[in-house]
Design an enzyme around this catalytic site. Sequence first.
Site, mmCIF file in Angstrom:
data_model
loop_
_atom_site.group_PDB
_atom_site.id
_atom_site.type_symbol
_atom_site.label_atom_id
_atom_site.label_comp_id
_atom_site.label_asym_id
_atom_site.label_seq_id
_atom_site.Cartn_x
_atom_site.Cartn_y
_atom_site.Cartn_z
ATOM 1 N N ASP A 9 0.765 -0.802 -0.076
ATOM 2 C CA ASP A 9 -0.253 -0.293 0.388
ATOM 3 C C ASP A 9 1.065 1.488 -0.094
ATOM 4 O O ASP A 9 1.672 1.603 1.296
ATOM 5 C CB ASP A 9 -0.787 -0.468 1.312
ATOM 6 C CG ASP A 9 -2.178 0.502 1.323
ATOM 7 O OD1 ASP A 9 -1.869 2.114 0.346
ATOM 8 O OD2 ASP A 9 -3.244 0.876 2.296
ATOM 9 N N ASP A 102 -3.724 2.355 -5.719
ATOM 10 C CA ASP A 102 -2.918 2.684 -4.535
ATOM 11 C C ASP A 102 -2.487 1.307 -3.375
ATOM 12 O O ASP A 102 -1.340 1.334 -2.680
ATOM 13 C CB ASP A 102 -2.924 3.938 -3.432
ATOM 14 C CG ASP A 102 -3.901 3.451 -2.715
ATOM 15 O OD1 ASP A 102 -5.194 2.808 -3.022
ATOM 16 O OD2 ASP A 102 -3.739 4.527 -1.881
ATOM 17 N N GLU A 103 -2.945 0.127 -4.259
ATOM 18 C CA GLU A 103 -3.277 -1.206 -3.994
ATOM 19 C C GLU A 103 -2.754 -2.200 -4.386
ATOM 20 O O GLU A 103 -3.324 -2.365 -4.958
ATOM 21 C CB GLU A 103 -4.704 -1.276 -2.881
ATOM 22 C CG GLU A 103 -4.452 -0.640 -1.817
ATOM 23 C CD GLU A 103 -5.886 -0.982 -0.637
ATOM 24 O OE1 GLU A 103 -5.936 -2.116 0.233
ATOM 25 O OE2 GLU A 103 -6.859 -0.561 -0.707
#
Length: 380
Positions: A9, A102-103
């Site tokens: 993350d 974003d993961e």
Amino acid sequence: MKRSIVHMDLDTFFVSCERLKNSELIGKPVIIGGGDRGVVASCSYETRFFGVTSAMPIKMALRLCPEARVIKGDMEMYSNMSHTVTEIIQEKVPVLEKASIDEFYLDLSGMDKFFGCYKWTTEIASNITKETGLPISFALSTNKTVSKIGTGESKPVGRLQVQEELVRLFLNPLSIKKIPMVGNQTFQLLSRIGVRTIQTLSEMPVEVLHQLIGKNGIELSKKANGIDETPVVPYSERKSISTENTFAQDTIDIQGIKSILSGMVEQLGFQLRKEKWLTSTVVVKIRYSNFDTETKQFKIPYTSADHTLLKYALELFNKLYTRRIRIRLIGVKFTGLVHGCHQMNLFEDTEELISLYQTMDYLKHRFGSNSVMKASGFLK
């Protein structure tokens, strides 16, 4: 074979991107959002210290942290940075799932024989920061749920490994809120009967959980016990989504056509939000009764909001329809897709409008995509 699943993350991703552009923001309280009546899309750890959270109204956030710097946000930059990080990871791992902008989930099962999964992941994380300047946290464990919870517990810039035999020991003292599928409504329901920690939840009979929250109770019980068999799905970037409507009879009823167009845009907008996409290009197509076909497109800021998309779609239709000829077909397509959540993009929208979207999407998820629609989507 023992599973080795990593969750990565990018820490306060939007804020970190803005700090790459402006180093004066480093160490300062920063809020990404827009408008006095808008909501927080992302915020720095310096603002979280004061109780600021994502999706909080900007006005409330500034009351909690008056010194915070509010920045509108740049989805195009965030998308490009996310793409760069994705490429770095793809070069290094056998199976990658991009869960959001974003993961990431990585399946490194079997790689312990050759490298050592923790060491391998640490090197990837260090490489990402070196090449992009972005901080990133990760956790390695036996499944997606434990690794995602682990990442949250390790932030910021965390590195964590939860061995199989230590999973229950790791999970037990944590709040049930840490389980990804536990929303506020479920948390409140379970809290009222004294279930606040994962250990207490794990000890509840499955039958009781099933009665309380339905079929999700079975899955929730498994996750509380550290069990999650969900596979890491290989990442592939979707290019576009679209829909078309061929009329039973060629028509010149412009208001009727626009109503249908509105309904089509609303359905595609819901699909974008459901699948966590944002679009940067709107395309409208019409086919006349003589089979002449024309299209126009418009580049727009990344969004998944119906009202924004409809504005551009109607504008394109008005530019396209220049001949007084009956229309046979109308089509809409959204391209230039990137992963991102609905709330991340609505920098200029009010909390009331976002609440309306969330309520409508909830009803569509529960009762079907046609269960509720804006009045403009119906033929008069």
